[in-house]
Design an enzyme around this catalytic site. Sequence first.
Site, PDB file in Angstrom:
ATOM      1  N   LYS A 140       0.847  -1.191   0.000  1.00  6.82           N
ATOM      2  CA  LYS A 140       0.000   0.000   0.000  1.00  6.82           C
ATOM      3  C   LYS A 140       0.883   1.242   0.000  1.00  6.82           C
ATOM      4  O   LYS A 140       2.093   1.152   0.138  1.00  6.82           O
ATOM      5  CB  LYS A 140      -0.912   0.003   1.225  1.00  6.82           C
ATOM      6  CG  LYS A 140      -2.028  -1.024   1.123  1.00  6.82           C
ATOM      7  CD  LYS A 140      -3.075  -0.728   2.158  1.00  6.82           C
ATOM      8  CE  LYS A 140      -4.175  -1.777   2.146  1.00  6.82           C
ATOM      9  NZ  LYS A 140      -5.055  -1.636   3.291  1.00  6.82           N
ATOM     10  N   HIS A 143       2.295   6.768   3.083  1.00 10.63           N
ATOM     11  CA  HIS A 143       1.819   8.141   3.009  1.00 10.63           C
ATOM     12  C   HIS A 143       2.574   9.041   3.978  1.00 10.63           C
ATOM     13  O   HIS A 143       3.396   8.583   4.764  1.00 10.63           O
ATOM     14  CB  HIS A 143       0.302   8.219   3.198  1.00 10.63           C
ATOM     15  CG  HIS A 143      -0.184   7.527   4.436  1.00 10.63           C
ATOM     16  ND1 HIS A 143       0.021   8.048   5.682  1.00 10.63           N
ATOM     17  CD2 HIS A 143      -0.843   6.347   4.600  1.00 10.63           C
ATOM     18  CE1 HIS A 143      -0.520   7.230   6.568  1.00 10.63           C
ATOM     19  NE2 HIS A 143      -1.041   6.197   5.946  1.00 10.63           N
ATOM     20  N   HIS A 146       3.012   8.115   7.515  1.00 10.07           N
ATOM     21  CA  HIS A 146       4.080   7.171   7.849  1.00 10.07           C
ATOM     22  C   HIS A 146       5.424   7.902   7.959  1.00 10.07           C
ATOM     23  O   HIS A 146       6.252   7.558   8.795  1.00 10.07           O
ATOM     24  CB  HIS A 146       4.178   6.068   6.788  1.00 10.07           C
ATOM     25  CG  HIS A 146       2.992   5.149   6.766  1.00 10.07           C
ATOM     26  ND1 HIS A 146       2.205   4.982   5.651  1.00 10.07           N
ATOM     27  CD2 HIS A 146       2.462   4.344   7.720  1.00 10.07           C
ATOM     28  CE1 HIS A 146       1.235   4.108   5.922  1.00 10.07           C
ATOM     29  NE2 HIS A 146       1.362   3.710   7.181  1.00 10.07           N
TER      30      HIS A 146
END
Length: 624
Positions: A140, A143, A146
């Site tokens: 995934k 972003h 993170h």
Amino acid sequence: MAACSFRRSIASQLSKVLDLPPENLIKSISAVPVSKKRHVADFQLSIASVTEDSSSESIAQDLHLQAQKLAERLKCDAVVSEISTGPGTVNFTINRELLAKTVLQQVLKDGSEYGVKSELFSTVPRQKAVIEFSSPNIAKKFHIGHLRSTIIGNFIANLKVALGHEVIRMNYLGDWGMQFGLLGVGFQCFGNKEKLKSSPLQHLFEVYVQINKEADDENVKKLAKDFFRKLEEHDEQTLSLWKQFRDFSIEEYIRIYKRLGVHFDEYSGESFYQEKSQEVLKMLEDKGLLQKTVYELVIPFIGVVYLTSQVHFKCNIDETYLHIGSGLQLLLCFLLTYRKGTGVVDLSEKKDLSLFSTVMRSDGTSLYITRDLAAAIDRMNKHSCDTMIYVTDKSQSNHFQHLFQILKLMGYDWAERCRHVSFGLVQGMKTRRGEVVFLEDVLNEVRSRMLQNMASAKTTKEIEDPIETAEKVGLAALIIQDFRGLLSSDYQFSWDRALQSRGDTGVFLQYTHARLHSLEQMHGNEQLTDINVACLQEPNAISVLQHLLRYDEVLYQSSQDLQPKHIVSYLLTLSHLAAVAHKTLPVKGSAPKVAQARCCLFQAARSVLANGMKLLGITPVTQM
Ligand code: ARG
């Protein structure tokens, strides 16, 4: 004598007059922040912090009077050369030469330990902490949340280590769940082993995006379900493919984290806790904490759910549950996704299920929180730590509150020592290529922007490794922009603002560090003995010294609330003060004694600047 020993010396005199143990007074004596406008004393005692009675109306006047009375009873000595009063404070000025001598000696002698050896920390017990941060999800997007988690967690870990605590840096990967079923199928359709090896993050993400487009297809759905079931049953081939996804991803992450100057002691992940979360459910059941929905009536588009005599209704969106209503005996609604047998833990005070957390799906499988329960118990068993810290954005605040509450209900008192460090959202981080998908995109972007700025700046000298320098300066820019405010605040990201060379940016800190470093190189490392401290009496020199006195207090503040902003604003002020001092107190062309003393002052400023920057996760550059 250390800076804190100035405090001790003042405390010891005060202790006789106030009849209080000096230990109780140390924290009430603080270094006075430097003021641009006026000369300030070095330390102050706040009267309010040593008087018990603070209830009276005329409090301000009262405190001022008390300060004056107290000041009258104190005497100047070899350390304190002047005692004065301010609104509610008694102010102490240290003997000027002693101040310069002591601060410089201490800074240069203690090196990277300056400030952390302070008495302010002497009563703080050394602890062991597990700090979980970064925690991206495989396949995934990585972003901006993170990225924030990564730099904040790294800062907390650095600070704790510097203060003598033991720290385990943990990365808890999102490496399990139904999406791996889909990813597995996707890989079988569009996967490429070579690409998986060479750029796993990018490849897995692409595969995932591609298969997601077909996720509604019944056949794909079934295949994904099968793949995940096989994974849960530990089918060898399936597990081996999944393991490659994980291992290659971690390998690449390690490489990228290295660019950030971040490392982890442990790569954990949700996958570790499949079985253990079943044990947790069993424990919850044994302790009578697990409640299951008992009855369900489904009329097309109308659902009625009974949850152990109470009625609760929830919309299930993936694993995120939206609590719609509670406490009613009967609820009609047009959508029903809550299934018979769903397991919840009652978290309400009155035990009326007005607040609860869902820990088990109706098919008996675990959820995000169940795995977190298992992980927390496991971490504590394995590391017997004093505290566990989780760093994520504030959208997960409820999750962690529930997690700690359930642990507490299960009888784990250490849950009280767990802490969720949450942070706000960042808007508008985009690269030239578009939206940020990978951590590496951000690092490349900031590096290339910085390189461009460096190339067009007239001041940039010929530097040995411009790419490396651009990377470090760019990272400093990102970190300072992120750490300037309260962590919980949201902010609007701006490349231009972050990368400004003047103003309160990481670029400015790096620039100051590089300048001070080259000053040192030019004039050689001065001998620290026999500095003529009488040469450091100009107000601009004193301001730097006074500011250096405060470093331990700033560290203390950040260690208490885990906010980096105290250190950031301290370092920005230090840089401004050093810049002014550098301009007005030249080294070159001054008499040798004066030059030597000033050199020492700048060396001390650079040393503390470097220490602080490293704590924040910035590698100071020596040229730019
Ligand atoms: N992987 C999660 C996410 O990206 C963050 C994990 C946070 N840590 C935890 N123990 N739940 O949202």
